[in-house]
Write a protein that holds these residues in place. Structure first.
Motif, mmCIF file in Angstrom:
data_model
loop_
_atom_site.group_PDB
_atom_site.id
_atom_site.type_symbol
_atom_site.label_atom_id
_atom_site.label_comp_id
_atom_site.label_asym_id
_atom_site.label_seq_id
_atom_site.Cartn_x
_atom_site.Cartn_y
_atom_site.Cartn_z
ATOM 1 N N VAL A 253 -5.669 12.916 -0.503
ATOM 2 C CA VAL A 253 -6.844 12.069 -0.718
ATOM 3 C C VAL A 253 -6.434 10.618 -0.982
ATOM 4 N N LEU A 254 -5.169 10.432 -1.426
ATOM 5 C CA LEU A 254 -4.747 9.081 -1.829
ATOM 6 C C LEU A 254 -4.926 8.015 -0.737
ATOM 7 N N PRO A 255 -4.498 8.276 0.512
ATOM 8 C CA PRO A 255 -4.693 7.235 1.539
ATOM 9 C C PRO A 255 -6.174 6.886 1.735
ATOM 10 N N LEU A 256 -7.034 7.905 1.657
ATOM 11 C CA LEU A 256 -8.464 7.624 1.812
ATOM 12 C C LEU A 256 -8.958 6.745 0.675
ATOM 13 N N LEU A 257 -8.489 7.072 -0.552
ATOM 14 C CA LEU A 257 -8.878 6.244 -1.695
ATOM 15 C C LEU A 257 -8.387 4.818 -1.496
ATOM 16 N N ALA A 258 -7.143 4.696 -1.007
ATOM 17 C CA ALA A 258 -6.582 3.356 -0.782
ATOM 18 C C ALA A 258 -7.446 2.602 0.225
ATOM 19 N N ALA A 259 -7.882 3.311 1.274
ATOM 20 C CA ALA A 259 -8.717 2.662 2.296
ATOM 21 C C ALA A 259 -10.036 2.209 1.690
ATOM 22 N N VAL A 260 -10.627 3.067 0.851
ATOM 23 C CA VAL A 260 -11.911 2.699 0.232
ATOM 24 C C VAL A 260 -11.726 1.485 -0.675
ATOM 25 N N VAL A 261 -10.641 1.506 -1.457
ATOM 26 C CA VAL A 261 -10.370 0.377 -2.357
ATOM 27 C C VAL A 261 -10.196 -0.907 -1.545
ATOM 28 N N ALA B 281 0.843 -1.200 0.000
ATOM 29 C CA ALA B 281 0.000 0.000 0.000
ATOM 30 C C ALA B 281 0.877 1.249 0.000
ATOM 31 N N GLY B 282 1.969 1.208 0.771
ATOM 32 C CA GLY B 282 2.879 2.342 0.825
ATOM 33 C C GLY B 282 3.517 2.610 -0.530
ATOM 34 N N ALA B 283 4.021 1.541 -1.162
ATOM 35 C CA ALA B 283 4.681 1.691 -2.462
ATOM 36 C C ALA B 283 3.704 2.242 -3.500
ATOM 37 N N MET B 284 2.477 1.737 -3.475
ATOM 38 C CA MET B 284 1.476 2.191 -4.441
ATOM 39 C C MET B 284 1.170 3.679 -4.240
ATOM 40 N N ALA B 285 1.052 4.096 -2.997
ATOM 41 C CA ALA B 285 0.741 5.503 -2.731
ATOM 42 C C ALA B 285 1.904 6.389 -3.185
ATOM 43 N N GLY C 258 -4.493 2.056 -8.616
ATOM 44 C CA GLY C 258 -5.654 1.703 -7.793
ATOM 45 C C GLY C 258 -6.102 0.278 -8.052
ATOM 46 N N ALA C 259 -6.073 -0.123 -9.338
ATOM 47 C CA ALA C 259 -6.531 -1.475 -9.676
ATOM 48 C C ALA C 259 -5.565 -2.522 -9.121
ATOM 49 N N VAL C 260 -4.253 -2.239 -9.236
ATOM 50 C CA VAL C 260 -3.260 -3.177 -8.689
ATOM 51 C C VAL C 260 -3.440 -3.317 -7.192
ATOM 52 N N MET C 261 -3.701 -2.183 -6.572
ATOM 53 C CA MET C 261 -3.918 -2.181 -5.123
ATOM 54 C C MET C 261 -5.129 -3.053 -4.775
ATOM 55 N N ALA C 262 -6.206 -2.913 -5.560
ATOM 56 C CA ALA C 262 -7.405 -3.721 -5.308
ATOM 57 C C ALA C 262 -7.083 -5.200 -5.498
ATOM 58 N N ALA C 263 -6.318 -5.505 -6.559
ATOM 59 C CA ALA C 263 -5.974 -6.905 -6.823
ATOM 60 C C ALA C 263 -5.145 -7.468 -5.678
ATOM 61 N N MET C 264 -4.207 -6.644 -5.218
ATOM 62 C CA MET C 264 -3.314 -7.117 -4.167
ATOM 63 C C MET C 264 -4.074 -7.356 -2.859
ATOM 64 N N VAL C 265 -4.948 -6.414 -2.521
ATOM 65 C CA VAL C 265 -5.723 -6.593 -1.284
ATOM 66 C C VAL C 265 -6.637 -7.806 -1.406
ATOM 67 N N THR C 266 -7.198 -7.997 -2.616
ATOM 68 C CA THR C 266 -8.071 -9.155 -2.814
ATOM 69 C C THR C 266 -7.295 -10.442 -2.579
ATOM 70 N N ALA D 260 -0.598 3.467 2.992
ATOM 71 C CA ALA D 260 -0.698 4.497 1.960
ATOM 72 C C ALA D 260 -0.361 5.871 2.523
ATOM 73 N N SER D 261 -0.682 6.109 3.787
ATOM 74 C CA SER D 261 -0.339 7.406 4.378
ATOM 75 C C SER D 261 1.170 7.586 4.405
ATOM 76 N N ALA D 262 1.873 6.541 4.844
ATOM 77 C CA ALA D 262 3.329 6.631 4.900
ATOM 78 C C ALA D 262 3.894 6.845 3.492
ATOM 79 N N GLY D 263 3.406 6.057 2.520
ATOM 80 C CA GLY D 263 3.889 6.195 1.146
ATOM 81 C C GLY D 263 3.617 7.580 0.591
ATOM 82 N N MET D 264 2.440 8.115 0.925
ATOM 83 C CA MET D 264 2.066 9.436 0.421
ATOM 84 C C MET D 264 3.000 10.502 0.993
#
Ligand SMILES: Nc1ncnc2c1ncn2[C@@H]1O[C@H](COP(=O)(O)OP(=O)(O)OP(=O)(O)O)[C@@H](O)[C@H]1O
Ligand SMILES: [Mg+2]
Lengths: 225, 302
Positions: free
Chosen positions: B277-285, B36-40, B186-194, B237-241
């Motif tokens: 906004v990115l960490p929030l988006l990551a959380a929603v994803v 999540a950090g790397a993606m952000a 965002g899509a990679v992040m969703a795939a990874m979390v899935t 994502a917050s740390a990455g951001m």
């Protein structure tokens, strides 16, 4: 409370149970017996909605199991305490929390702090082992913990599958006494067991009916026991 | 949308007991945080790139699009007459706001980088330049070219669009690619979390079975997983951001207009809010991905 009407069940091959009709009336006490592999556990599973009948109807609290959503099944399980033959626990939580688990999952966590839990742990003789992890328990201790977990919610029905399989005679008498006590409080009880001695000993304390599975069907055993 | 917000808020309203029913998972948790950090971090750069190229496209399109140049290369004795003729034509051309011939001093300044300041332009057959400023409506370069060809044989209209168009196009394309990258991240992040959620659910099949047996609803069980993954995605994502924004902040500044693409790679004004906004988006994803994974898995397990 629990009603089976012309129920049949098969795990895919030939029918294991056929044409079973059974009614567990409120406040009744039943034993279920029969040879190993006859389908006692299977019948129990039909009674708490873990299996759906392949024919006939199962009604739990006046609702047909086929019409129940997954959430409905969860609600049924809060009203039916089950002691499983292979007692399964959350192995990373101590026994005490495992016993209180039904309270937690139904949003009644505050009751887990109460005296009732202590009394119950005392009743099943697990006070000293309350902080042990389930894998550290003996077979009998596991069964006692499973019974405590089954009754913590004070359910309307208690289904116990071989609850005394691994305990000595004294302990099995104590566990049965707990079930009799619950029955006197008005709970419906169904106990599956091989142990005819236990059935005989219990029948002196409570009016129990004995159901026997033989040839895929269920029969009411006579007074010869 | 409101339902999503309500569900999300439930994630943060902690129920410590509900968290404990699922055993802690050390290593995969670290992996989710890291990913999540790397993606952000990457998303911050993609965002900076998109915004910078967007600004560039807008500026080039604006400045260059509204000016044109006419070059008059005629024999020395006709140059003056042709220039005047061209200016007359421009006066009556629709879409031209103003037109002005460069003075010889201005032309000398333009040529100075190539010839030095010593050279006198009078000695050379330098074409006369006319600067044309268009109105916002723009003019019709083809029509103007025809009229010039008829009356001012030495005139060549350079409306800058020849070299402007590909630049503006490239900048717009770059912006598009930047946004595409953000969507892909965002899509990679969703795939990874899935994947991670599926692994966690599979590893805890026994826990889920026990919970179902004692009367837990799917929602209760899913909540324990959803909460974990949402919080991990949020903190990772917050740390990455933060790291990404620091890196953008430390980019060297300055340089002139032409180099501004590289040195201007950053956020300006209110755009600084966007990365937040990115960490929030990551959380929603993560929330949605885990929820779907949990629902699917729970329905497969009886
Ligand atoms: N999930 C399953 N898939 C296929 N067959 C099964 C499954 N579960 C049980 N059976 C079979 O169904 C039969 C009845 O099993 P069940 O567990 O109901 O017996 P039981 O009467 O409880 O036996 P015991 O007294 O040994 O506990 C057995 O022959 C068993 O092998
Ligand atoms: Mg059995």
């Amino acid at each position: 409370m629990i009603e089976l009407e012309n129920v049949a069940y098969s795990y895919g091959g030939a029918e294991l149970l056929s044409d079973i009709s059974l009614k567990l009336a409120p406040g009744s006490f039943h034993f279920l017996t029969g040879p190993s592999g006859a389908g006692k556990t299977t019948l129990m599973k039909l009674c708490y909605g873990a299996l759906l009948p392949t024919a006939g109807h199962v009604r739990l609290f006046d609702a047909d199991v086929r019409g129940l959503t997954r959430d409905d099944v969860a609600m049924v399980r809060r009203r039916v305490g089950v002691v499983h033959q292979d007692c399964q626990f959350l192995d990373h939580l101590p026994v005490r929390e495992n016993v209180a688990l039904p309270l937690h999952v139904s949003g009644r966590s505050q009751e887990a702090a109460g005296e009732d839990l202590n009394d119950l742990m005392h009743w099943v003789g697990l006070t000293k082992r309350a902080n042990a992890l389930p894998p550290e328990l003996s077979g009998g201790e596991r069964q006692r913990a499973a019974l405590a977990r089954a009754v913590i919610m004070s359910p309307e029905v208690v289904l116990a599958d071989e609850p005394t399989g691994n305990v000595d005679w004294d302990m099995s008498q104590r566990l049965l006494r707990l079930l009799i006590e619950l029955n006197r409080m008005g709970k419906t009880v169904l106990v599956a067991t091989h142990d005819l001695g236990l059935i005989r000993a219990t029948k002196t304390h409570v009016q129990a009916r004995v159901l026997r599975i033989a040839n895929r069907r269920i029969q009411l055993a006579g007074a010869d026991l | 949308m409101r339902r999503l917000a309500k569900r999300l808020s439930r994630v943060f309203a902690s129920d410590p007991q509900a968290d404990r029913v699922v055993p802690p998972s050390g290593f995969t948790a670290q992996l989710t945080l890291f990913a999540a950090g790397a993606m952000a971090f990457l998303a911050v750069f993609a965002l900076a790139l998109s915004l910078a190229s967007g600004r560039l496209a807008a500026r080039w399109g604006d400045e260059l699009g509204r000016s044109a140049t006419i070059r008059i290369a005629a024999p020395a004795d006709q140059q003056q007459a042709q220039t005047e003729a061209a200016l007359r034509i421009l006066e009556t051309t629709r879409g031209v706001q103003s037109a002005r011939a460069f003075t010889s001093e201005e032309q000398a300044a333009l040529l100075a980088p190539w010839f030095g300041t010593e050279l006198s332009l009078d000695a050379l057959p330098v074409p006369q330049l006319i600067e044309v400023i268009e109105t916002s409506g723009g003019m019709d370069p083809a029509g103007l070219r025809l009229r010039l060809a008829a009356e001012v044989p030495g005139a060549v209209l350079d409306d800058h669009s020849r070299w402007r168009a590909p630049l503006v196009k490239a900048a717009s394309r770059l912006r598009f690619l930047g946004w595409t990258a953000i969507v892909l991240i965002g899509a990679v992040m969703a795939a990874m979390v899935t994947l991670a959620a599926h692994a966690a659910l599979a590893a805890n099949a026994q826990v889920i079975r026990v919970l179902r047996l004692v009367g837990a609803t799917d929602d209760y069980i899913a909540q324990a997983f959803i909460r974990r993954f949402t919080l991990r995605a949020l903190s990772g994502a917050s740390a990455g951001m933060v790291l990404g924004m620091l890196a953008v902040l430390l980019m060297p500044r300055g340089g002139d207009e032409t180099a501004s693409f590289l040195t201007g790679l950053g956020f300006q004004g209110w755009h600084w809010i966007l990365p937040l906004v990115l960490p929030l988006l990551a959380a929603v994803v993560a929330f949605i991905a885990t929820r779907l994974a949990a629902r699917r898995t729970l329905e497969e397990l009886s």
